[in-house]
Design a protein around this motif. Sequence first.
Motif, short mmCIF file in Angstrom:
data_model
loop_
_atom_site.label_atom_id
_atom_site.label_comp_id
_atom_site.label_asym_id
_atom_site.label_seq_id
_atom_site.Cartn_x
_atom_site.Cartn_y
_atom_site.Cartn_z
N LEU A 5 4.26 62.93 63.45
CA LEU A 5 3.33 62.97 62.31
C LEU A 5 2.62 61.64 62.13
CD1 LEU A 5 5.55 64.91 59.74
CD2 LEU A 5 3.73 65.84 61.19
N ALA A 6 3.36 60.54 62.25
CA ALA A 6 2.75 59.21 62.11
C ALA A 6 1.69 59.00 63.19
CB ALA A 6 3.82 58.13 62.19
N GLY A 7 1.99 59.45 64.41
CA GLY A 7 1.02 59.32 65.50
C GLY A 7 -0.24 60.10 65.23
N LEU A 8 -0.10 61.27 64.65
CA LEU A 8 -1.27 62.09 64.31
C LEU A 8 -2.10 61.44 63.22
CD1 LEU A 8 0.42 65.59 64.44
CD2 LEU A 8 -1.45 64.82 65.92
N ILE A 9 -1.45 60.83 62.24
CA ILE A 9 -2.18 60.13 61.18
C ILE A 9 -2.98 58.97 61.76
CG2 ILE A 9 -1.87 58.66 59.15
CD1 ILE A 9 0.43 60.57 58.34
N GLY A 59 -7.21 57.14 61.79
CA GLY A 59 -7.36 55.71 62.00
C GLY A 59 -6.62 54.86 60.98
N LEU A 60 -5.61 55.45 60.31
CA LEU A 60 -4.85 54.69 59.32
C LEU A 60 -3.72 53.90 59.99
CD1 LEU A 60 -4.32 57.15 56.33
CD2 LEU A 60 -5.97 55.27 56.50
N ALA A 61 -3.53 52.67 59.54
CA ALA A 61 -2.35 51.92 59.98
C ALA A 61 -1.12 52.53 59.32
CB ALA A 61 -2.50 50.46 59.58
N ILE A 62 -0.05 52.70 60.10
CA ILE A 62 1.19 53.21 59.55
C ILE A 62 2.33 52.56 60.31
CG2 ILE A 62 1.01 55.27 61.05
CD1 ILE A 62 2.53 56.82 58.82
#
Length: 210
Positions: free
Chosen positions: A197-201, A206-209
């Motif tokens: 999920l983090a990779g998809l975001i 283009g959000l940093a996570i």
Amino acid sequence: MSRQGVFITLEGGEGAGKSTQIARLAARLRAAGHEVLTTREPGGTPGAEAIRALMLDPARHFAPLADTLLVFAARADHVAAIIRPALEHGAVVLCDRFTDSTMAYQGHGLGVDRAAIATLGAMIGATPDLTLILDLPDAIARARLAHRGGAADRYEQFDTGFAIRVADGFRAIAAAEPDRCVLVDAAGGIEDVTETLAGLIRARLGLAIA
């Protein structure tokens, strides 16, 4: 991040792990410096939470159209009071369910006219920037619910056929709107699903996570 916020929804059937994943994603987004609001549907405001309690009460029965109108009444209040102000403030909003759940549950699951649901959704006037749909085989979902314990809510008491129609509905939504929706295998470990999920975001928004 710009002052206009980002609206991310997590969808899926019962036992898919949405609440767990929202909490984990929120922590990682905050660690990367974002202001994050987590919320849920039906719910998010006192009035919407009261409607949620009615809808989930296994002792109550609503006709499918009444069920649909209840969830949209809660949603209208939720968007006006919570979601839209947070987005205007520049926050990342993570919401556990939104209009796609209504399309899957009430539309595909209960047979309410899908065009009418789409019209009501357009009236609300809020479209997620990204929808992550957690996909889980029915047998695994039921095993997770049994392990969770506690009394089943009204939707959890519906038959297997309903759950299958809902899952098929979510898959149809993902196939119809690939620019917004991503179907994610939720059968793996919690950390593996979070990483996906983090990779998809990152990739989609283009959000940093963290």
